[in-house]
Write a protein that holds these residues in place. Structure first.
Motif, PDB file in Angstrom:
ATOM      1  N   THR A 105      19.111 -46.259 -14.538  1.00 43.49           N
ATOM      2  CA  THR A 105      17.839 -45.516 -14.721  1.00 43.49           C
ATOM      3  C   THR A 105      18.328 -44.402 -16.141  1.00 43.49           C
ATOM      4  O   THR A 105      19.443 -44.303 -16.366  1.00 43.49           O
ATOM      5  CB  THR A 105      17.793 -44.351 -13.710  1.00 43.49           C
ATOM      6  OG1 THR A 105      18.689 -43.365 -13.695  1.00 43.49           O
ATOM      7  CG2 THR A 105      17.460 -44.968 -12.217  1.00 43.49           C
ATOM      8  N   PRO A 106      17.354 -43.942 -16.636  1.00 39.34           N
ATOM      9  CA  PRO A 106      17.552 -43.031 -17.764  1.00 39.34           C
ATOM     10  C   PRO A 106      18.459 -41.840 -17.348  1.00 39.34           C
ATOM     11  O   PRO A 106      19.347 -41.470 -17.955  1.00 39.34           O
ATOM     12  CB  PRO A 106      16.113 -42.555 -18.107  1.00 39.34           C
ATOM     13  CG  PRO A 106      15.134 -43.731 -17.712  1.00 39.34           C
ATOM     14  CD  PRO A 106      15.852 -44.188 -16.658  1.00 39.34           C
ATOM     15  N   ALA A 107      18.265 -41.365 -15.971  1.00 35.56           N
ATOM     16  CA  ALA A 107      19.062 -40.420 -15.790  1.00 35.56           C
ATOM     17  C   ALA A 107      20.636 -40.593 -15.661  1.00 35.56           C
ATOM     18  O   ALA A 107      21.399 -39.839 -15.810  1.00 35.56           O
ATOM     19  CB  ALA A 107      18.572 -39.476 -14.300  1.00 35.56           C
ATOM     20  N   GLN A 108      20.874 -41.764 -15.052  1.00 32.86           N
ATOM     21  CA  GLN A 108      22.087 -42.366 -14.716  1.00 32.86           C
ATOM     22  C   GLN A 108      22.935 -42.581 -16.003  1.00 32.86           C
ATOM     23  O   GLN A 108      23.909 -42.416 -16.338  1.00 32.86           O
ATOM     24  CB  GLN A 108      22.248 -43.424 -13.973  1.00 32.86           C
ATOM     25  CG  GLN A 108      21.523 -43.402 -12.555  1.00 32.86           C
ATOM     26  CD  GLN A 108      21.197 -44.720 -11.956  1.00 32.86           C
ATOM     27  OE1 GLN A 108      20.917 -45.752 -12.403  1.00 32.86           O
ATOM     28  NE2 GLN A 108      21.677 -44.588 -10.464  1.00 32.86           N
ATOM     29  N   ALA A 109      21.902 -43.181 -16.920  1.00 30.51           N
ATOM     30  CA  ALA A 109      22.680 -43.418 -18.342  1.00 30.51           C
ATOM     31  C   ALA A 109      22.928 -42.140 -19.138  1.00 30.51           C
ATOM     32  O   ALA A 109      23.873 -42.144 -19.599  1.00 30.51           O
ATOM     33  CB  ALA A 109      21.319 -44.338 -19.247  1.00 30.51           C
ATOM     34  N   LEU A 110      22.384 -41.149 -18.968  1.00 32.78           N
ATOM     35  CA  LEU A 110      22.577 -39.810 -19.747  1.00 32.78           C
ATOM     36  C   LEU A 110      23.714 -39.233 -18.996  1.00 32.78           C
ATOM     37  O   LEU A 110      24.671 -38.787 -19.618  1.00 32.78           O
ATOM     38  CB  LEU A 110      21.537 -38.960 -19.599  1.00 32.78           C
ATOM     39  CG  LEU A 110      20.328 -39.287 -20.607  1.00 32.78           C
ATOM     40  CD1 LEU A 110      18.972 -38.543 -20.234  1.00 32.78           C
ATOM     41  CD2 LEU A 110      20.499 -39.383 -22.099  1.00 32.78           C
ATOM     42  N   GLU A 111      24.120 -39.487 -17.578  1.00 34.33           N
ATOM     43  CA  GLU A 111      25.183 -38.823 -17.076  1.00 34.33           C
ATOM     44  C   GLU A 111      26.473 -39.565 -17.562  1.00 34.33           C
ATOM     45  O   GLU A 111      27.356 -38.970 -17.711  1.00 34.33           O
ATOM     46  CB  GLU A 111      24.918 -39.062 -15.616  1.00 34.33           C
ATOM     47  CG  GLU A 111      26.244 -38.913 -14.574  1.00 34.33           C
ATOM     48  CD  GLU A 111      26.241 -37.570 -13.821  1.00 34.33           C
ATOM     49  OE1 GLU A 111      27.103 -37.154 -13.705  1.00 34.33           O
ATOM     50  OE2 GLU A 111      25.028 -37.026 -13.924  1.00 34.33           O
ATOM     51  N   ALA A 112      26.237 -41.025 -17.607  1.00 28.65           N
ATOM     52  CA  ALA A 112      27.351 -41.767 -18.288  1.00 28.65           C
ATOM     53  C   ALA A 112      27.832 -41.163 -19.466  1.00 28.65           C
ATOM     54  O   ALA A 112      29.023 -41.575 -19.757  1.00 28.65           O
ATOM     55  CB  ALA A 112      27.039 -43.326 -18.308  1.00 28.65           C
ATOM     56  N   VAL A 113      26.925 -40.855 -20.275  1.00 30.78           N
ATOM     57  CA  VAL A 113      27.190 -40.394 -21.570  1.00 30.78           C
ATOM     58  C   VAL A 113      27.530 -39.000 -21.982  1.00 30.78           C
ATOM     59  O   VAL A 113      27.671 -38.404 -22.952  1.00 30.78           O
ATOM     60  CB  VAL A 113      26.288 -41.205 -22.823  1.00 30.78           C
ATOM     61  CG1 VAL A 113      26.292 -42.583 -22.688  1.00 30.78           C
ATOM     62  CG2 VAL A 113      25.069 -40.399 -22.622  1.00 30.78           C
ATOM     63  N   GLY A 114      27.736 -38.160 -20.817  1.00 28.92           N
ATOM     64  CA  GLY A 114      27.625 -36.869 -20.771  1.00 28.92           C
ATOM     65  C   GLY A 114      26.607 -35.948 -21.160  1.00 28.92           C
ATOM     66  O   GLY A 114      26.772 -34.921 -21.425  1.00 28.92           O
ATOM     67  N   LEU A 115      25.205 -36.306 -21.058  1.00 31.74           N
ATOM     68  CA  LEU A 115      24.410 -35.615 -21.226  1.00 31.74           C
ATOM     69  C   LEU A 115      23.202 -35.479 -20.382  1.00 31.74           C
ATOM     70  O   LEU A 115      22.097 -35.293 -20.539  1.00 31.74           O
ATOM     71  CB  LEU A 115      23.568 -36.310 -22.658  1.00 31.74           C
ATOM     72  CG  LEU A 115      24.440 -36.429 -23.854  1.00 31.74           C
ATOM     73  CD1 LEU A 115      23.782 -37.283 -24.911  1.00 31.74           C
ATOM     74  CD2 LEU A 115      24.815 -35.083 -24.422  1.00 31.74           C
ATOM     75  N   ALA A 116      23.882 -35.565 -19.045  1.00 28.75           N
ATOM     76  CA  ALA A 116      22.757 -35.475 -17.948  1.00 28.75           C
ATOM     77  C   ALA A 116      21.924 -33.827 -18.123  1.00 28.75           C
ATOM     78  O   ALA A 116      20.747 -33.922 -17.557  1.00 28.75           O
ATOM     79  CB  ALA A 116      23.502 -35.227 -16.622  1.00 28.75           C
ATOM     80  N   HIS A 117      22.561 -32.815 -18.749  1.00 29.18           N
ATOM     81  CA  HIS A 117      21.918 -31.520 -18.927  1.00 29.18           C
ATOM     82  C   HIS A 117      20.946 -31.500 -20.133  1.00 29.18           C
ATOM     83  O   HIS A 117      20.007 -30.794 -20.201  1.00 29.18           O
ATOM     84  CB  HIS A 117      23.025 -30.600 -19.241  1.00 29.18           C
ATOM     85  CG  HIS A 117      23.665 -30.690 -20.491  1.00 29.18           C
ATOM     86  ND1 HIS A 117      24.651 -31.930 -20.805  1.00 29.18           N
ATOM     87  CD2 HIS A 117      23.757 -30.180 -21.798  1.00 29.18           C
ATOM     88  CE1 HIS A 117      25.354 -31.809 -21.812  1.00 29.18           C
ATOM     89  NE2 HIS A 117      24.508 -31.034 -22.532  1.00 29.18           N
ATOM     90  N   VAL A 118      20.725 -32.653 -20.905  1.00 23.09           N
ATOM     91  CA  VAL A 118      19.659 -32.459 -22.063  1.00 23.09           C
ATOM     92  C   VAL A 118      18.324 -33.516 -21.487  1.00 23.09           C
ATOM     93  O   VAL A 118      17.663 -33.634 -22.543  1.00 23.09           O
ATOM     94  CB  VAL A 118      20.355 -32.831 -23.399  1.00 23.09           C
ATOM     95  CG1 VAL A 118      21.459 -31.823 -23.598  1.00 23.09           C
ATOM     96  CG2 VAL A 118      21.201 -34.204 -23.559  1.00 23.09           C
ATOM     97  N   GLY A 119      18.514 -34.099 -20.563  1.00 24.10           N
ATOM     98  CA  GLY A 119      17.362 -35.101 -20.285  1.00 24.10           C
ATOM     99  C   GLY A 119      15.957 -34.832 -20.587  1.00 24.10           C
ATOM    100  O   GLY A 119      15.209 -35.630 -21.025  1.00 24.10           O
TER     101      GLY A 119
END
Length: 198
Positions: A105-119
């Motif tokens: 998911t977009p949220a999972q992908a952002l978490e994987a690249v260290g950007l969960a906080h900027v979604g």
């Protein structure tokens, strides 16, 4: 899957950029494309994506049930290709809808690249390195076996470069393949090198 090229030549603006380029890339393999600025690394990637026609030579993709190369490959170019007014999650959702083959998911992908906080932030507010990581997160939201990366570590700090190496290793371990244009080390010990130009 096997991607092969033979005798490729590239002409841009009437000038021959390179000729006689060939390689073979299979499952679990990485190829580092190197050469001086202007040698034709980005042009070779554009040929593989179908955006540029070779002056000569052939490109073949085998083992994917006649799937066109453009649909088997993910491209992360040297420009991030993001819509500045859209949030990071919206950019990834858009990419997932266009590319198909839903994976993370977009949220999972952002978490994987260290950007969960900027979604939920528009990517126009993000730093160059953060924008690059959002662009790399597109690799994770749609499953494609071949990653074509043009200077993937551009604008990334040391920690983000290590994250990128982890993503690439995981993709190779899952049977994917990577061709990456780079001026520096790719960070993959088993990567072969294809140098264009002198």
């Amino acid at each position: 899957m096997a991607l092969s090229a033979e005798g490729l030549a590239c002409r841009r603006g009437g000038r021959l950029i390179f000729e006689g380029v060939g390689f073979r890339l299979g499952n679990g393999e990485a190829l580092a494309l190197t050469g001086r600025n202007g040698a034709g690394k980005s042009s070779l990637i554009a040929m593989l994506c179908g955006r540029l026609r070779p002056e000569a030579g052939t490109i073949r993709l085998e083992g994917l049930d006649d799937l066109p190369l453009a649909e088997a490959a993910h491209l992360v170019g040297h420009r991030d290709g993001l819509k500045s007014a859209l949030t990071a999650e919206e950019n990834l959702r858009f990419a997932q809808d266009i590319l198909g083959g839903a994976a993370a998911t977009p949220a999972q992908a952002l978490e994987a690249v260290g950007l969960a906080h900027v979604g939920t932030l528009p990517v126009g507010y993000l730093s160059a390195g953060q924008r690059r990581r959002v662009a790399l997160a597109r690799l994770l939201v749609a499953a494609r076996p071949l990653w074509l990366l043009d200077e993937p570590a551009a604008a990334l700090d040391v920690n983000a470069q290590a994250m990128l190496v982890g993503l690439m290793r995981a993709h190779l371990a899952a049977g994917g393949a990577i061709l990456a244009a780079t001026h520096g080390p790719l960070g993959l010990d088993d990567a072969r090198e294809l140098r264009i130009g002198p």
